[in-house]
Scaffold this active site. Sequence first.
Site, short mmCIF file in Angstrom:
data_model
loop_
_atom_site.label_atom_id
_atom_site.label_comp_id
_atom_site.label_asym_id
_atom_site.label_seq_id
_atom_site.Cartn_x
_atom_site.Cartn_y
_atom_site.Cartn_z
N ASP A 189 -9.77 4.06 2.44
CA ASP A 189 -11.12 4.26 2.10
C ASP A 189 -12.15 3.74 2.61
O ASP A 189 -11.90 2.57 3.20
CB ASP A 189 -11.13 3.90 0.42
CG ASP A 189 -10.69 4.94 -0.44
OD1 ASP A 189 -10.73 5.95 -0.24
OD2 ASP A 189 -10.26 4.34 -1.43
N ASP A 235 -11.27 -0.74 -9.04
CA ASP A 235 -10.97 0.56 -9.06
C ASP A 235 -11.90 1.23 -9.96
O ASP A 235 -11.85 2.65 -9.94
CB ASP A 235 -9.54 1.01 -8.63
CG ASP A 235 -9.00 0.49 -7.45
OD1 ASP A 235 -9.91 0.41 -6.45
OD2 ASP A 235 -8.01 0.72 -7.04
N MET A 259 -16.01 -7.12 -4.85
CA MET A 259 -15.00 -7.30 -3.70
C MET A 259 -15.14 -6.25 -2.41
O MET A 259 -14.55 -6.42 -1.40
CB MET A 259 -13.48 -6.88 -4.08
CG MET A 259 -13.14 -7.92 -5.23
SD MET A 259 -11.71 -7.34 -6.42
CE MET A 259 -10.41 -7.75 -5.03
N ARG A 285 -3.72 3.16 4.56
CA ARG A 285 -3.77 1.90 4.61
C ARG A 285 -2.43 1.16 3.93
O ARG A 285 -2.04 0.06 4.47
CB ARG A 285 -5.07 1.37 3.66
CG ARG A 285 -5.40 -0.16 3.62
CD ARG A 285 -6.49 -0.55 2.98
NE ARG A 285 -6.36 -2.09 3.00
CZ ARG A 285 -6.74 -2.97 4.02
NH1 ARG A 285 -6.90 -2.01 5.07
NH2 ARG A 285 -6.74 -4.07 3.94
#
Length: 436
Positions: free
Chosen positions: A121, A320, A342, A97
Amino acid sequence: MATFIIEGGHQLKGSIQPQGAKNEALQILCAVLLTPETVTIHNIPDIIDVNKLISLLEKLGVKINKIGAGSYTFKADEVNMKYLESAEFKEDGKGLRGSIMIVGPLLARFGKGYIPKPGGDKIGRRRLDTHFEGFINLGAKFRYNREDHFYGVEADRLKGAYMLLDEASVTGTANIVMAAVLAEGTTTIYNAACEPYLQQLCKMLNRMGAKISGVGSNMLTIEGVDTLGGTEHKMLPDMIEIGSWIGLAAMTKSELTIKNVSWDDLGQIPDVFRKLGITIERKGEDIYIPAHKDGYEIQNYIDGSILTVADAPWPGFTPDLLSIVLVIATQARGAVLVHQKMFESRLFFVDKLIDMGAKIILCDPHRATVIGHDFKSSLKATTMTSPDIRAGVSLLIAALSAKGSSTIHNIEQIDRGYERIDERLRAIGAKITRVN
């Protein structure tokens, strides 16, 4: 595919040094494309995602020299733009990413940037609109090939503009900043992300000759310059890894010291863990966590209502670490509502914790209520598969606290974000074996 075999239920002891920040590394490494001069970077983590990006830069023609553990020099004086149109690039770029952040520097310096739809992910939709809307605001022309999911932007010379971002995207802000530093005129970015890692990028660019003001706020002003020079940069310790080790200490009732954490850049992280009942002491730049022999108790709000831990853009709590919070809560006294705003798929790993005996109610894709065991019953060892980096580490922490032998498959996901995690955990007493 590699696997971890974990014998849980053992106390750990000692000190652990956090690696360099993964999310900072992905931004900083892309910024080397902005100058033909040498950029030296220290404290680069040796993890899959970062190594993939270094390999991508090398294929682009960047001259890379490893000068020590975690230290490299980069010289992008002969960038091979033809690589961007190759089948090899379309395959390489998909696997990471962070590869999206090469587009801004390439667009600014060479007038074009391409990228296949990047991977990463599987935690729900992670749209790229903010990146490309920013480039369009700066005068770039956008195109998208739907057949092979290939994005492109082109411009003869970018021109500064005012823009209000529709979301405070960290990677989006970083990409636009890297494009704007070489644009003609002044760029103002409102609702910019202001995470410490983005501040680090801006400070590095300013040392290279950029003119960025408002660093650390949600409004950045960038006066474009013609060229940037070389510099030297050291990355911050990884705050997500620091939070992971706090969770590990609590769940295993271990006495641990986390070294050189850069306290001033941790934001709300220590306070959120304290609200979960974890004792965190500051000793210089280290975090000391005593063994929680009597467990830990979640604080309620002052009116007695249940604590909610939710993610938010910086200086809010980082998304995270919500997976770590969720695992910690399974053995706390009390209950907590974890609200992941999110990403809509990030809480789906809780079924594995429920299989281990955790009391968790998944309210919807974004919210889970956890009722702690207070260590009156331990989690049960089991076999599971790591779905993403952060969930994988959370399951590893759960396995280290559970009595018996657990197996975690697909640990390449964990390796994407954590450097030699099994070796470092064994050094503080963990019984963990890697099996290929």
